[in-house]
Design a protein around this motif. Sequence first.
Motif, PDB file in Angstrom:
ATOM      1  N   PHE A  45       0.825  -1.205   0.000  1.00 51.06           N
ATOM      2  CA  PHE A  45       0.000   0.000   0.000  1.00 51.06           C
ATOM      3  C   PHE A  45       0.861   1.257   0.000  1.00 51.06           C
ATOM      4  O   PHE A  45       1.973   1.264   0.501  1.00 51.06           O
ATOM      5  N   ARG A  46       0.318   2.305  -0.594  1.00 46.21           N
ATOM      6  CA  ARG A  46       0.988   3.603  -0.643  1.00 46.21           C
ATOM      7  C   ARG A  46       0.893   4.239   0.742  1.00 46.21           C
ATOM      8  O   ARG A  46      -0.184   4.330   1.304  1.00 46.21           O
ATOM      9  N   TYR A  47       2.004   4.670   1.287  1.00 50.30           N
ATOM     10  CA  TYR A  47       2.023   5.235   2.635  1.00 50.30           C
ATOM     11  C   TYR A  47       1.560   6.688   2.612  1.00 50.30           C
ATOM     12  O   TYR A  47       1.942   7.467   1.748  1.00 50.30           O
ATOM     13  N   ALA A  48       0.720   7.038   3.565  1.00 50.92           N
ATOM     14  CA  ALA A  48       0.291   8.427   3.738  1.00 50.92           C
ATOM     15  C   ALA A  48       0.318   8.735   5.225  1.00 50.92           C
ATOM     16  O   ALA A  48      -0.183   7.964   6.029  1.00 50.92           O
ATOM     17  N   ARG A  49       0.909   9.833   5.571  1.00 52.07           N
ATOM     18  CA  ARG A  49       0.990  10.249   6.961  1.00 52.07           C
ATOM     19  C   ARG A  49      -0.346  10.856   7.379  1.00 52.07           C
ATOM     20  O   ARG A  49      -1.000  11.549   6.603  1.00 52.07           O
ATOM     21  N   SER A  79       8.803  -7.717  -8.767  1.00 51.84           N
ATOM     22  CA  SER A  79       7.676  -8.562  -8.351  1.00 51.84           C
ATOM     23  C   SER A  79       6.849  -7.944  -7.227  1.00 51.84           C
ATOM     24  O   SER A  79       6.177  -8.646  -6.493  1.00 51.84           O
ATOM     25  N   ARG A  80       6.909  -6.636  -7.104  1.00 49.34           N
ATOM     26  CA  ARG A  80       6.013  -5.968  -6.160  1.00 49.34           C
ATOM     27  C   ARG A  80       5.389  -4.750  -6.840  1.00 49.34           C
ATOM     28  O   ARG A  80       5.987  -4.111  -7.694  1.00 49.34           O
ATOM     29  N   THR A  81       4.180  -4.471  -6.451  1.00 49.77           N
ATOM     30  CA  THR A  81       3.413  -3.359  -7.004  1.00 49.77           C
ATOM     31  C   THR A  81       3.026  -2.428  -5.860  1.00 49.77           C
ATOM     32  O   THR A  81       2.551  -2.888  -4.820  1.00 49.77           O
TER      33      THR A  81
END
Length: 190
Positions: A115-119, A179-181
């Motif tokens: 997952f895309r990290y968001a603070r 191999s990761r998205t």
Amino acid sequence: MLSVIIPTEGVEQTAVATLSALVPGAAAGVVTEVLLVDRSPDSSVIERVADVAGCHFMKFEGSQAAALAAGAAKARAPWLMFLPAGAMLDPGWIDETMQFVQSVAAAGRPRAGVFRYARSPYAAISLRDRLRAVARVLVGPLGDQGLLIARDHYRQLGGYKPDHKRAETRLLRQLGRSSRTILRSRIVMV
């Protein structure tokens, strides 16, 4: 379809926050089981949370990596999702997860999603937060971004090594960029 493994430290608020983000996924049939793996000396609070939420509970003594490995060993679904306690996912995570799983199955090539990290906009920014942001840019995702991976792929990679201090980061590095998205859905820590 998904077994969600959440390592906890005996803190009710963070566990409940993450579980609340998973409720729509359970209602949609995407999340089939949730395992709360608690490493605190007094696990009664988390055991009660698991009971009320209908989750599986595991008391575990050892490192976080060992707790993650134990949770993965007990999980039954073909896909595993590892989330830190306190993680809140964007509302669109369900559709994106379904699309990701279907595209990996169609391609026949194992991949993992991060997952895309968001603070959190309400959190104070510390020096540690700034350093971690730089690390994400330089070396890629960190263990607090969650992981979505097929059980077979997880096993092929050897899973989380209980004796490694930074086992989550090691597994992400072992996956490599090819191999990761990085998923569009964000993960916010509360």
